[in-house]
Motif scaffolding. Structure first.
Motif: not given
Length: 71
Positions: A37-53
């Motif tokens: 399991x992992x914890x999503x650091x605040x705001x990091x998921x949005x940054x990762x999504x933007x980086x992937x796209x």
């Protein structure tokens, strides 16, 4: 596997308007069920999504981040 699933979901956009939400939820569940399991650091998921796209995060970078978040 989880990183590739997330990367593919965000690049191919199979879920219409909810690619990021469904992609991250699927990866979270996959990691949870696999015993990592992992914890999503605040705001990091949005940054990762933007980086992937924007091609800023390839599958290897995505996997590295998921691994880091699982520690």
């Amino acid at each position: 596997m989880a990183a590739m699933s997330l990367h593919t979901a965000l690049r191919l956009r199979p879920f219409s308007d909810y690619d990021a939400s469904i992609g991250v939820a699927c990866v979270w569940e996959y990691m949870e069920q696999s015993g990592t399991p992992f914890e999503l650091p605040y705001g990091e998921a949005a940054t990762l999504v933007a980086d992937i796209r924007s091609d800023g995060a390839d599958p290897n970078e995505t996997a590295r981040l998921l691994h880091d978040w699982a520690e």
